[in-house]
Design a protein around this motif. Structure first.
Motif, PDB file in Angstrom:
ATOM      1  N   LEU A 141       1.162 -10.679  -9.984  1.00  0.00           N
ATOM      2  CA  LEU A 141       0.879  -9.284  -9.635  1.00  0.00           C
ATOM      3  C   LEU A 141      -0.544  -8.924 -10.029  1.00  0.00           C
ATOM      4  CD1 LEU A 141       2.022  -6.445  -8.788  1.00  0.00           C
ATOM      5  CD2 LEU A 141       2.621  -6.125 -11.191  1.00  0.00           C
ATOM      6  N   ASP A 142      -1.221  -8.202  -9.161  1.00  0.00           N
ATOM      7  CA  ASP A 142      -2.565  -7.743  -9.515  1.00  0.00           C
ATOM      8  C   ASP A 142      -2.925  -6.488  -8.720  1.00  0.00           C
ATOM      9  OD1 ASP A 142      -5.056  -7.715 -10.774  1.00  0.00           O
ATOM     10  OD2 ASP A 142      -5.309  -9.872 -10.537  1.00  0.00           O
ATOM     11  N   LYS A 143      -4.027  -5.861  -9.140  1.00  0.00           N
ATOM     12  CA  LYS A 143      -4.506  -4.671  -8.435  1.00  0.00           C
ATOM     13  C   LYS A 143      -5.052  -5.052  -7.071  1.00  0.00           C
ATOM     14  CE  LYS A 143      -7.473  -3.046 -11.436  1.00  0.00           C
ATOM     15  NZ  LYS A 143      -8.385  -2.085 -12.081  1.00  0.00           N
ATOM     16  N   ALA A 203      -0.252  -7.573  -4.381  1.00  0.00           N
ATOM     17  CA  ALA A 203      -1.366  -6.666  -4.680  1.00  0.00           C
ATOM     18  C   ALA A 203      -0.926  -5.234  -4.452  1.00  0.00           C
ATOM     19  CB  ALA A 203      -2.556  -6.993  -3.787  1.00  0.00           C
ATOM     20  N   MET A 204      -1.278  -4.366  -5.413  1.00  0.00           N
ATOM     21  CA  MET A 204      -0.896  -2.957  -5.320  1.00  0.00           C
ATOM     22  C   MET A 204      -2.001  -2.087  -5.869  1.00  0.00           C
ATOM     23  SD  MET A 204       2.968  -2.625  -6.663  1.00  0.00           S
ATOM     24  CE  MET A 204       2.881  -0.844  -6.423  1.00  0.00           C
ATOM     25  N   PRO A 205      -1.997  -0.805  -5.515  1.00  0.00           N
ATOM     26  CA  PRO A 205      -2.921   0.088  -6.199  1.00  0.00           C
ATOM     27  C   PRO A 205      -2.521   0.169  -7.670  1.00  0.00           C
ATOM     28  CG  PRO A 205      -1.529   1.307  -4.633  1.00  0.00           C
ATOM     29  CD  PRO A 205      -1.199  -0.125  -4.474  1.00  0.00           C
ATOM     30  N   ASP A 245       0.845  -1.181   0.000  1.00  0.00           N
ATOM     31  CA  ASP A 245       0.000   0.000   0.000  1.00  0.00           C
ATOM     32  C   ASP A 245       0.893   1.248   0.000  1.00  0.00           C
ATOM     33  OD1 ASP A 245      -2.334   1.328  -0.120  1.00  0.00           O
ATOM     34  OD2 ASP A 245      -3.199   0.417   1.678  1.00  0.00           O
ATOM     35  N   ARG A 246       0.259   2.410  -0.023  1.00  0.00           N
ATOM     36  CA  ARG A 246       1.060   3.627  -0.176  1.00  0.00           C
ATOM     37  C   ARG A 246       2.048   3.836   0.965  1.00  0.00           C
ATOM     38  NH1 ARG A 246      -3.290   4.453  -3.184  1.00  0.00           N
ATOM     39  NH2 ARG A 246      -2.939   5.483  -5.184  1.00  0.00           N
ATOM     40  N   ASP A 247       1.652   3.449   2.170  1.00  0.00           N
ATOM     41  CA  ASP A 247       2.515   3.724   3.321  1.00  0.00           C
ATOM     42  C   ASP A 247       2.786   2.484   4.183  1.00  0.00           C
ATOM     43  OD1 ASP A 247      -0.018   3.330   4.136  1.00  0.00           O
ATOM     44  OD2 ASP A 247      -0.247   5.203   5.244  1.00  0.00           O
ATOM     45  N   GLU A 248       2.383   1.317   3.694  1.00  0.00           N
ATOM     46  CA  GLU A 248       2.445   0.136   4.537  1.00  0.00           C
ATOM     47  C   GLU A 248       2.612  -1.114   3.681  1.00  0.00           C
ATOM     48  OE1 GLU A 248      -0.201  -0.093   8.408  1.00  0.00           O
ATOM     49  OE2 GLU A 248      -1.162  -1.178   6.759  1.00  0.00           O
ATOM     50  N   LEU A 249       3.374  -2.057   4.205  1.00  0.00           N
ATOM     51  CA  LEU A 249       3.537  -3.341   3.514  1.00  0.00           C
ATOM     52  C   LEU A 249       3.019  -4.442   4.428  1.00  0.00           C
ATOM     53  CD1 LEU A 249       4.697  -5.554   1.658  1.00  0.00           C
ATOM     54  CD2 LEU A 249       6.954  -5.034   2.560  1.00  0.00           C
ATOM     55  N   THR A 250       2.037  -5.182   3.955  1.00  0.00           N
ATOM     56  CA  THR A 250       1.519  -6.302   4.733  1.00  0.00           C
ATOM     57  C   THR A 250       1.875  -7.591   4.015  1.00  0.00           C
ATOM     58  OG1 THR A 250      -0.345  -4.952   5.437  1.00  0.00           O
ATOM     59  CG2 THR A 250      -0.540  -7.325   5.758  1.00  0.00           C
ATOM     60  N   ALA A 251       2.442  -8.525   4.757  1.00  0.00           N
ATOM     61  CA  ALA A 251       2.798  -9.826   4.192  1.00  0.00           C
ATOM     62  C   ALA A 251       2.097 -10.902   4.987  1.00  0.00           C
ATOM     63  CB  ALA A 251       4.306 -10.024   4.244  1.00  0.00           C
ATOM     64  N   VAL A 252       1.519 -11.876   4.278  1.00  0.00           N
ATOM     65  CA  VAL A 252       0.866 -12.982   4.980  1.00  0.00           C
ATOM     66  C   VAL A 252       1.334 -14.302   4.387  1.00  0.00           C
ATOM     67  CG1 VAL A 252      -1.219 -11.658   5.513  1.00  0.00           C
ATOM     68  CG2 VAL A 252      -1.141 -13.062   3.444  1.00  0.00           C
ATOM     69  N   LEU A 253       1.247 -15.319   5.234  1.00  0.00           N
ATOM     70  CA  LEU A 253       1.468 -16.690   4.783  1.00  0.00           C
ATOM     71  C   LEU A 253       0.159 -17.435   4.996  1.00  0.00           C
ATOM     72  CD1 LEU A 253       3.733 -18.803   3.918  1.00  0.00           C
ATOM     73  CD2 LEU A 253       3.700 -19.480   6.311  1.00  0.00           C
ATOM     74  N   VAL A 254      -0.353 -18.056   3.947  1.00  0.00           N
ATOM     75  CA  VAL A 254      -1.587 -18.842   4.097  1.00  0.00           C
ATOM     76  C   VAL A 254      -1.306 -20.274   3.652  1.00  0.00           C
ATOM     77  CG1 VAL A 254      -3.006 -16.815   3.608  1.00  0.00           C
ATOM     78  CG2 VAL A 254      -2.511 -18.444   1.787  1.00  0.00           C
ATOM     79  N   ASP A 255      -2.117 -21.201   4.168  1.00  0.00           N
ATOM     80  CA  ASP A 255      -1.953 -22.587   3.742  1.00  0.00           C
ATOM     81  C   ASP A 255      -2.866 -22.870   2.547  1.00  0.00           C
ATOM     82  OD1 ASP A 255      -4.503 -22.978   4.670  1.00  0.00           O
ATOM     83  OD2 ASP A 255      -3.857 -23.860   6.574  1.00  0.00           O
TER      84      ASP A 255
END
Lengths: 366, 366
Positions: free
Chosen positions: A189-191, A149-151, A94-104
């Motif tokens: 990569l996607d929106k 995912a990005m804007p 995101d513009r000011d933040e990076l979120t990373a997740v791990l899913v099964d």
DNA sequence: TCCACTTAAGCAACGCTGTTGCCAAAGTGC
DNA sequence: GCACTTTGGCAACAGCGTTGCTTAAGTGGA
């Protein structure tokens, strides 16, 4: 079989059927599903299902888990997905933040990290930061790939960014390939709105074949799921919902047009008239329902969350009014489920989509 | 492979690849295409293509037709579709007229008949009239099926009509099954705008992956082709373009709403201001381009045909203006090709779609 | 307790798919 | 005339789901 323009051979056939079975196993969740039920749902013979599930069990992707009650003969053996057999990483830049997740494999959140991010920094620095977060989550697990995912705007097929609003230096940067090389993994990569919609599409309970996810935050955008697959359009440009004209000659919008939904909605929000904003949003939703004949409208985004009931009721009222006039079917309007990692989790699903056969609609080359 | 939720076996694989090859043969038209080119385009091995084309030649669907110039070795043999190997019938049931056409595999018009029709008559009489026209065109040829196009709403999947505007007695009539039983042939039912769009999708020159066909006649509707396939929506309700709101609080529309494009367009046409009608249509087209990211806008219908240039220029101007603002890609606006039988020819294509593998997007059952 | 019956699932043989390896056919060009 | 290039068919093959049959594992009545 998944829509494509390419020929299919035996390995492709095998993958297709295996993916189909895996998708049913995933949908069955903890309840599990029997071989015969799988055969019925796929149209394959029981024997074929036996062979396919045997392969999946050998791989470790599926397992036997108890049996059902007998109906007068040998009881059915219940099969389940083994979610921990593989994982996927999702990144939300995101513009000011990076979120990373791990899913099964089941899409369940296994781990999450959030750090500040400056999208205005050098692309190479952002790639490095993203890669570091992804690696921190991996932890020796079998990871199938990384979804980002990005804007927008950006191009999903080539994995290249376009003129990201406010950050012109990203223009043309091949983010997907850069990250793939850095990590040595497949990257998708996607929106952000598309990732959010994909996440919603795969949530238990949202088994609607097609829906629109309307996201109202600092802007207004949409993610479209049509026939179970994300509709991106030829250039990943689909979902430009906010700059739809609903009031000719209306107030000027930042985009240069007049009477765009986004401008009308946000102006109403700014002066505190949430009900009016909801009605504007509802007009766009009703237009969309008529045009695409979708099953459901899901609302999300910070602005919606702040006044969820008002928005849901307001949008539903406009959509229902139109349905009564006969111009559109009765379509439920609901708030989009999903916590703070919803977009990152949807990004992870970009990786899992091909595994479960819910391929995206393919576009023929020009 | 075509998107579906059903398992695939070897016959399905074979059909898929054969359909793929047939589609390329059709696209190649009179120029033909060589085996190696087919292999390259499908991703199949040359040997697989040889086997597939041998089967098609045995069936009589394809034939060898000359050879290309040598490039230093054995020259390539050119293969062509044999259009007369099979035919399809298309019926257009309009409010006061029934048009029936016979087309060959290439989609070329072979025969046409037009007779007066009263949609207000008993459904059984209309079925009989339609069947008689279809049989009159058959003439001992191998006919794969019959496609029927009508004003909506109706359901493509079940083949049942809904509340056809102005003809309530059609409500719930299972037209597809009735006609299929009467004729002993496969019958496919769809909306007239969808048939028109399908016809355009398969016309040589319109190789756009996705486009919208906007039809302005006594009403305003749209047919959407997304990713090469007709988008019908879950209930064949997609394409309700005319009752999109573009002017909140605008003039009342016959549907009960206000500021619908249809009302605005037709009012402008009524007072002779075609340029204004074109601009209204353009606003809707621009909204649609942004939402779906399509490649092309095609305009048709009696009202458009009467002032084609004005409409094309007017719509293009609005769409281009939006593209310049960055909200949408540059999308060409063109008049829809097609003569008096365009809808009936598109209806016939409903029959041919599965033959050439361009299956419709399948929707998962609830 | 036994046994007939029902239902689930695996084994083995099979037909058919595209693939691979090889060779014949049919040109070009020195 | 001969070496080379390119096309396309023949034959053997691996692997897919299917078919026919057998085995496993229950129920329920006598």
């Amino acid at each position: 079989m998944n829509r494509s323009n390419t020929g299919a051979n035996l390995p492709a056939l095998r993958n297709h059927n295996a993916a189909l079975v895996l998708d049913l196993l995933r949908a069955a969740g903890e309840a599990g599903i029997s071989r015969l039920e799988l055969a019925e749902r796929t149209g394959l013979t029981p024997q074929a299902v036996s062979k396919i599930t045997a392969r999946l069990r050998d791989e470790g992707t599926a397992t036997e888990a108890g049996r059902r009650a007998s109906t007068g003969g040998k009881p059915r053996t219940v099969l389940k997905l083994v979610p921990s057999a593989a994982h996927a990483i999702g990144l939300h830049l995101d513009r000011d933040e990076l979120t990373a997740v791990l899913v099964d494999l089941a899409g369940t959140l296994v781990g999450a990290r959030t750090v500040p991010l400056d999208l205005g920094a050098e692309p190479s620095c952002v790639v490095e930061a993203a890669a570091a977060e992804a690696e921190a989550l991996t932890g020796g697990r079998r990871v199938l790939g990384v979804g980002v995912a990005m804007p927008g705007p950006l191009d999903h097929d080539s994995g290249v960014l376009h003129r990201v609003t406010g950050f012109p230096h990203w223009n043309g940067f091949p983010l997907r390939d850069a990250l793939a090389e850095r990590l040595g993994r497949k990257v998708f990569l996607d929106k952000d709105t598309n990732a959010a919609a994909l996440g919603l599409a795969l949530r238990a309970g949202t088994r609607a074949g097609s829906f629109a996810y309307l996201h109202l935050g600092t802007g207004l955008g949409a993610g479209l799921v049509l026939g179970g697959a994300l509709h991106r359009g030829a250039r990943t440009g689909a979902g430009e919902f906010g700059h739809q004209t609903i009031l000719l000659g209306g107030p000027a919008c930042g985009c240069g047009g007049r009477g765009c939904i986004e401008a009308l909605c946000l102006a109403s929000v700014a002066r505190g008239d949430i009900a009016a904003a909801a009605r504007f949003l509802g007009v766009g939703a009703a237009n969309l329902v008529g045009l695409l004949d979708i099953d459901e409208i899901l609302l999300g985004g910070r602005t919606v969350t702040a006044d969820q009931d008002t928005f849901v009721r307001g949008v539903a009222a406009v959509v229902e009014e139109r349905a009564r006039r006969g111009g559109a079917p009765e379509v439920p309007v609901r708030p989009a489920a999903g916590g703070p990692h919803a977009v990152a989790e949807g990004a992870a699903q970009l990786v899992l989509v091909p595994v479960f056969g819910r391929a995206n609609v393919a576009y023929p080359q020009a």
